[in-house]
Structures are given as C-alpha cells and as structure tokens.
Design a protein around this motif. Sequence first.
Motif, PDB file in Angstrom:
ATOM      1  N   TYR A 148      -6.793  12.933 -29.643  1.00 18.66           N
ATOM      2  CA  TYR A 148      -6.860  12.048 -28.476  1.00 18.66           C
ATOM      3  C   TYR A 148      -5.752  12.387 -27.488  1.00 18.66           C
ATOM      4  O   TYR A 148      -4.731  12.987 -27.845  1.00 18.66           O
ATOM      5  CB  TYR A 148      -6.743  10.574 -28.885  1.00 18.66           C
ATOM      6  N   VAL A 149      -5.971  11.986 -26.254  1.00 18.65           N
ATOM      7  CA  VAL A 149      -4.926  11.940 -25.234  1.00 18.65           C
ATOM      8  C   VAL A 149      -4.985  10.551 -24.621  1.00 18.65           C
ATOM      9  O   VAL A 149      -6.030  10.123 -24.120  1.00 18.65           O
ATOM     10  CB  VAL A 149      -5.113  13.010 -24.145  1.00 18.65           C
ATOM     11  N   PHE A 150      -3.872   9.857 -24.699  1.00 23.14           N
ATOM     12  CA  PHE A 150      -3.765   8.511 -24.132  1.00 23.14           C
ATOM     13  C   PHE A 150      -2.790   8.549 -22.962  1.00 23.14           C
ATOM     14  O   PHE A 150      -1.758   9.233 -23.018  1.00 23.14           O
ATOM     15  CB  PHE A 150      -3.250   7.531 -25.188  1.00 23.14           C
ATOM     16  N   SER A 151      -3.106   7.789 -21.908  1.00 24.12           N
ATOM     17  CA  SER A 151      -2.168   7.689 -20.792  1.00 24.12           C
ATOM     18  C   SER A 151      -2.348   6.356 -20.082  1.00 24.12           C
ATOM     19  O   SER A 151      -3.471   5.940 -19.799  1.00 24.12           O
ATOM     20  CB  SER A 151      -2.363   8.835 -19.803  1.00 24.12           C
ATOM     21  N   HIS A 164       9.381  13.025 -27.205  1.00 21.57           N
ATOM     22  CA  HIS A 164       9.315  14.306 -27.907  1.00 21.57           C
ATOM     23  C   HIS A 164       9.319  15.503 -26.964  1.00 21.57           C
ATOM     24  O   HIS A 164       9.871  16.552 -27.288  1.00 21.57           O
ATOM     25  CB  HIS A 164       8.047  14.363 -28.773  1.00 21.57           C
ATOM     26  N   ILE A 165       8.660  15.352 -25.814  1.00 24.23           N
ATOM     27  CA  ILE A 165       8.497  16.487 -24.905  1.00 24.23           C
ATOM     28  C   ILE A 165       8.892  16.085 -23.491  1.00 24.23           C
ATOM     29  O   ILE A 165       8.479  15.036 -22.987  1.00 24.23           O
ATOM     30  CB  ILE A 165       7.036  16.995 -24.909  1.00 24.23           C
ATOM     31  N   ILE A 166       9.718  16.927 -22.858  1.00 24.64           N
ATOM     32  CA  ILE A 166      10.045  16.776 -21.442  1.00 24.64           C
ATOM     33  C   ILE A 166       9.262  17.841 -20.686  1.00 24.64           C
ATOM     34  O   ILE A 166       9.346  19.028 -21.008  1.00 24.64           O
ATOM     35  CB  ILE A 166      11.549  16.994 -21.181  1.00 24.64           C
ATOM     36  N   GLY A 167       8.491  17.423 -19.707  1.00 25.17           N
ATOM     37  CA  GLY A 167       7.763  18.439 -18.963  1.00 25.17           C
ATOM     38  C   GLY A 167       6.687  17.876 -18.065  1.00 25.17           C
ATOM     39  O   GLY A 167       6.546  16.660 -17.912  1.00 25.17           O
ATOM     40  N   VAL A 207       1.647   4.506 -27.841  1.00 24.29           N
ATOM     41  CA  VAL A 207       0.416   3.827 -28.226  1.00 24.29           C
ATOM     42  C   VAL A 207       0.287   3.739 -29.736  1.00 24.29           C
ATOM     43  O   VAL A 207      -0.323   2.827 -30.271  1.00 24.29           O
ATOM     44  CB  VAL A 207      -0.803   4.546 -27.612  1.00 24.29           C
ATOM     45  N   HIS A 208       0.858   4.706 -30.432  1.00 23.09           N
ATOM     46  CA  HIS A 208       0.774   4.759 -31.889  1.00 23.09           C
ATOM     47  C   HIS A 208       2.034   5.450 -32.396  1.00 23.09           C
ATOM     48  O   HIS A 208       2.589   6.318 -31.723  1.00 23.09           O
ATOM     49  CB  HIS A 208      -0.476   5.540 -32.309  1.00 23.09           C
ATOM     50  N   LEU A 209       2.492   5.065 -33.569  1.00 23.69           N
ATOM     51  CA  LEU A 209       3.716   5.661 -34.108  1.00 23.69           C
ATOM     52  C   LEU A 209       3.594   7.164 -34.309  1.00 23.69           C
ATOM     53  O   LEU A 209       4.594   7.887 -34.288  1.00 23.69           O
ATOM     54  CB  LEU A 209       4.083   4.985 -35.435  1.00 23.69           C
ATOM     55  N   ASN A 210       2.343   7.650 -34.493  1.00 27.38           N
ATOM     56  CA  ASN A 210       2.175   9.090 -34.704  1.00 27.38           C
ATOM     57  C   ASN A 210       1.949   9.854 -33.406  1.00 27.38           C
ATOM     58  O   ASN A 210       1.734  11.066 -33.426  1.00 27.38           O
ATOM     59  CB  ASN A 210       1.021   9.361 -35.676  1.00 27.38           C
ATOM     60  N   ALA A 211       1.981   9.169 -32.264  1.00 24.90           N
ATOM     61  CA  ALA A 211       1.718   9.830 -30.986  1.00 24.90           C
ATOM     62  C   ALA A 211       2.860  10.773 -30.612  1.00 24.90           C
ATOM     63  O   ALA A 211       4.038  10.472 -30.832  1.00 24.90           O
ATOM     64  CB  ALA A 211       1.527   8.797 -29.888  1.00 24.90           C
ATOM     65  N   ILE A 212       2.499  11.913 -30.047  1.00 29.18           N
ATOM     66  CA  ILE A 212       3.478  12.831 -29.469  1.00 29.18           C
ATOM     67  C   ILE A 212       3.751  12.344 -28.051  1.00 29.18           C
ATOM     68  O   ILE A 212       2.847  12.293 -27.215  1.00 29.18           O
ATOM     69  CB  ILE A 212       2.946  14.273 -29.456  1.00 29.18           C
ATOM     70  N   CYS A 213       4.990  11.959 -27.780  1.00 31.87           N
ATOM     71  CA  CYS A 213       5.326  11.269 -26.534  1.00 31.87           C
ATOM     72  C   CYS A 213       5.794  12.257 -25.469  1.00 31.87           C
ATOM     73  O   CYS A 213       6.793  12.966 -25.655  1.00 31.87           O
ATOM     74  CB  CYS A 213       6.407  10.229 -26.791  1.00 31.87           C
ATOM     75  N   VAL A 214       5.064  12.283 -24.365  1.00 26.28           N
ATOM     76  CA  VAL A 214       5.343  13.201 -23.264  1.00 26.28           C
ATOM     77  C   VAL A 214       5.752  12.395 -22.038  1.00 26.28           C
ATOM     78  O   VAL A 214       5.082  11.429 -21.665  1.00 26.28           O
ATOM     79  CB  VAL A 214       4.101  14.050 -22.926  1.00 26.28           C
ATOM     80  N   ASP A 215       6.863  12.791 -21.411  1.00 28.73           N
ATOM     81  CA  ASP A 215       7.287  12.135 -20.174  1.00 28.73           C
ATOM     82  C   ASP A 215       8.189  13.095 -19.417  1.00 28.73           C
ATOM     83  O   ASP A 215       8.569  14.160 -19.936  1.00 28.73           O
ATOM     84  CB  ASP A 215       8.026  10.822 -20.474  1.00 28.73           C
ATOM     85  N   GLY A 237      -2.296  13.008 -31.570  1.00 30.54           N
ATOM     86  CA  GLY A 237      -2.599  12.988 -30.150  1.00 30.54           C
ATOM     87  C   GLY A 237      -1.371  12.771 -29.300  1.00 30.54           C
ATOM     88  O   GLY A 237      -0.244  12.653 -29.802  1.00 30.54           O
ATOM     89  N   LEU A 238      -1.594  12.708 -27.991  1.00 27.98           N
ATOM     90  CA  LEU A 238      -0.517  12.568 -27.018  1.00 27.98           C
ATOM     91  C   LEU A 238      -0.523  11.193 -26.382  1.00 27.98           C
ATOM     92  O   LEU A 238      -1.577  10.581 -26.191  1.00 27.98           O
ATOM     93  CB  LEU A 238      -0.672  13.599 -25.894  1.00 27.98           C
TER      94      LEU A 238
END
Length: 391
Positions: free
Chosen positions: A291-294, A273-276, A247-255, A237-238
């Motif tokens: 999941y999507v967490f924010s 991981h992701i800029i955008g 939120v979790h070590l396996n989360a894909i981090c977007v900012d 998830g994100l």
Amino acid sequence: MRVVSYYEWLDEATSAEDEPLSYLWAASWEEYGWKTEIACPHEAESHPLFPALLQHVETLPTVNDKKYELACYKRWCAWAFYAPALFVDYDVINFGFTPDQLNHHDGPCFFSVQGHLPMWADRPSVESMLAAMLHWSGASCHYGGRPHTSDMMILAALYRGVAESMPVTVNYGNSGWDNAKLVHFYGPRCKGRKVQLAIKHGLRNGCKWAKEALGILGASEAKTCRERLGRFCNGVGLDIGFGGWPVHLNAICVDSASVFEAGQWKPKWPNQHIIGDAGKLTWFADNSLDYVFSSHCLEDFEDTKAALREWLRVIKPGGYLVLFLPDQKTYMECCREAGQTPNPAHKHEDFGLAYVKAILAEADMPRTGIVHELWPVPGNLYSFDLVARKI
C-alpha cells in the motif's frame, strides 16, 4: 445553570460522528454561560427502575433499531440523578441561548416547537415520566404501516400543551433554523454532516467555539482518517507526508527534511525513516509494496498525475492507494469563514475528489479500481477519502 445530555456508544458508524459532535455540544453551551454535563449508561443502569424499564421496552413496537431505542429510554434513568436541570440531546447546538432566557419552574417545561427537547424538569417530574413509560402499551403511531412508539411520543401525550410559547429550538433545514438560538442537527438533510454543518453555522455567527473546533479538527484530521482507512494498510507500505503520526506501526514513514545541520539534512520527526522527494520513490522497486497511504500531501504537488503514477508504480497488483485529501473549494470557504490564512502550498483551485478520480481514470495511468470513497467525511469540514486498488 446546568444543562445535561446523554451519550451511549452504539456502533462505530454513529460514534465516528457523534463523539466529536458531543464535544461541539459542550463547547457551544459553555460559551453562553451553561455548565455542561453528559450522563452515561452506567448511571442509567444504576437507577432502581432500570431493570423493569429494560424489560418493558422490549415489548414496545418501534421502527428503529432496538439498541438505539433503548438508549432513548435509558437516558431518563440517568437524567433523574441530575434533576433539576435542562435536558437536551447532544445534537442540539447552542447559538445564543443563555441561562437568563430560561423560564424554568417546578414542573416539566419544554422549549421546542419541533419535538420535546430541550426540556427543563425537576426530579419528581423525571420520575413520573419513567413511571409513565413503564405503564405505556401499544403504538403511538404507524410509519409505513408499521407500529411505532418512542419516549418522546409518550412525553408528548403526557405533557401536551405545556410547551413554552417561544420557539427556541428549530430542526436544521426547517423554516427559521438559520436564525434560531438552538438548532437541532437531526434528520436526513444533515446525516453524516452534523459536525461540518454545525461548525460552518457557528463560524457564520462568530461563535468562538466554532473557530476553536475548526483548529482542533484540522489538527486531528490525520488521526481521524487513520482510524477509518487503516484497514486498507496491511503488510509493507508507505506513509507519505506522515506528519509524525504513521497510519500503521509497520509503515515506512516518508517526509521532507526540517533543517540542514552539520552537513546533512535533519528529519522532521523522530520516527521518520526516509527524507526525500515523495514524488520520486527511487528507494523502491516496481510492484514492491502492499500500500501507499498519504494524508493531505498530494495537493501540494504541481504535477498531480506524475505523483500518482509514481505512487502506483511501487504498489503491487492487488495493493491499495489510500488517500485522505482536501476539497480545495470547501477548504478555502472554511478558511474565509474562520479568518484563517489558507495553506499556500496547495497548487490547484479545482483539487477535489472528482479531480483525483479523473486523473486515475486516464488511459495512460496504471489500471485501478475505486473500492472506497467518502465525501464529506464525519468530523472533518473539507476532506475526502479515496481508496483505489491496483489491478
């Protein structure tokens, strides 16, 4: 002058509120010239009378959880090692009570008109209290037809009439509480809101500790919600707007990006991981994530509905939209009381739990069911939880 409390971990639900409250307790008392100490279970269990007390408490009637009731008796075993001192629960917050106002003497002396803490006591007095508890039998009263006794009821019977005449401590919500120097944040009127209420009252009274606590809790808001909401974030998830702490070590981090350098945008965080644009998750297919967490990001979108629709688009049926967000009106009130400038990125004056739930319920939105909501949350003045499961 020394003031001593006692803390024992009982369960996750109570510790979520009690641990930050114990920090507020220490900060509030230290601001007014006290040396604070918090006794612990290990000290209680090292007292010679503890084994006998443990066995005896099992025979005393109570309407409370036995683990909680035992902790109330245990604290006196621990406090014996700190006497003479002022003994007080960690939910009694100081708003102006200084050591020079304490008329202590050799024996026990209470400083409350509602209950029997705070209490000044020397070592012989504490030991005599423990001995009395060991010889107490039967109920002190009945609640709803059920027999009950407690350490405070035993002390009330033993030391009736020795309370100081000055009404220092007042329970939250009772007459005169807002002008009291010591406020006991206890009872159903403040359950689950002790930290928030204590800080708000401290801000109104110009307490330095309250302003500092607001900053600390604000900085750690992501940490506190991640510990509570992480159970919904399993699989792939994100974490949108993750702020460096996923939120979790396996989360894909977007900012978003931080600076444009050498012909490219640089990430804000080394583990990003992701800029955008988090409102356009073009990297992900429909129904592809668990999941999507924010945390504290959605309020910055001009079009809240479009952002939510996009986040739900990438979640699989059965997956979770996990949100930790500010209630804007409460947030603005906290900023005013703390003398802080509100975040100008917040777009909507009516942003809050009801606002977000209403959007999710609209007919043209992907179907979801609310599985968790919490407002207010322990340890945070203005934020709420909302978890929706995609159908």
